[in-house]
Design a protein around this motif. Structure first.
Motif, PDB file in Angstrom:
ATOM      1  N   ALA A   2       0.492  -0.735   0.030  1.00 38.62           N
ATOM      2  CA  ALA A   2       0.010  -0.247  -0.041  1.00 38.62           C
ATOM      3  C   ALA A   2       0.847   1.438   0.172  1.00 38.62           C
ATOM      4  N   GLU A   3       2.146   0.985   0.933  1.00 41.24           N
ATOM      5  CA  GLU A   3       3.439   2.686   0.719  1.00 41.24           C
ATOM      6  C   GLU A   3       3.684   2.556  -0.787  1.00 41.24           C
ATOM      7  N   LYS A   5       2.222   1.540  -3.401  1.00 43.67           N
ATOM      8  CA  LYS A   5       0.724   2.140  -4.033  1.00 43.67           C
ATOM      9  C   LYS A   5       0.632   3.902  -3.715  1.00 43.67           C
ATOM     10  N   LEU A  42       2.929   8.960   5.227  1.00 43.07           N
ATOM     11  CA  LEU A  42       4.059   8.149   4.674  1.00 43.07           C
ATOM     12  C   LEU A  42       4.833   8.261   5.415  1.00 43.07           C
ATOM     13  N   GLU A  44       4.941   8.249   8.549  1.00 47.66           N
ATOM     14  CA  GLU A  44       3.915   8.487   9.524  1.00 47.66           C
ATOM     15  C   GLU A  44       4.493   9.674  10.574  1.00 47.66           C
ATOM     16  N   THR A  79      -6.546   3.609  -0.894  1.00 44.70           N
ATOM     17  CA  THR A  79      -5.078   3.265  -0.662  1.00 44.70           C
ATOM     18  C   THR A  79      -5.367   3.144   1.291  1.00 44.70           C
ATOM     19  N   LEU A  80      -5.757   4.313   1.414  1.00 48.62           N
ATOM     20  CA  LEU A  80      -5.368   4.522   2.940  1.00 48.62           C
ATOM     21  C   LEU A  80      -6.497   4.123   3.702  1.00 48.62           C
ATOM     22  N   MET A  83      -4.816   0.417   4.404  1.00 44.85           N
ATOM     23  CA  MET A  83      -4.201   0.784   4.970  1.00 44.85           C
ATOM     24  C   MET A  83      -4.757   0.516   6.251  1.00 44.85           C
ATOM     25  N   LEU A  85      -5.772   2.710   7.412  1.00 44.29           N
ATOM     26  CA  LEU A  85      -6.118   4.808   8.348  1.00 44.29           C
ATOM     27  C   LEU A  85      -7.093   5.519   8.518  1.00 44.29           C
TER      28      LEU A  85
END
Length: 85
Positions: A2-3, A5, A42, A44, A79-80, A83, A85
């Protein structure tokens, strides 16, 4: 996964912004702010929930006038979410 992407979507967003006519300065600033928030996620350092909310607001603003930007922003949100999030 995912990161990578998200990184690709940020690249796509930058590319689309370069070729999208008709964005005023306020719209460009809003997209730049969203881009920074996603980059912070990304790294963090950001608040993912707040970033998703702001991206969602931008989708509403751009969906009729800039459909390609809207598509990329929706992919970032998905995408988030994927993940967790």
């Amino acid at each position: 996964m995912a990161e990578s992407k998200l990184r690709q979507l940020l690249h796509n967003l930058d590319t689309e912004l370069q070729k999208t006519p008709g964005l005023d300065e306020k719209q460009r600033q809003q997209i730049a702010s969203i881009r920074q928030e996603v980059a912070a996620v990304l790294a963090e350092m950001g608040s993912p929930a707040q970033s998703k909310d702001r991206i969602g607001e931008a989708v509403g603003l751009f969906e009729t006038s800039h459909p390609q930007l809207t598509l990329i922003l929706e992919q970032v949100i998905d995408t988030l979410a994927g993940m967790g999030l």
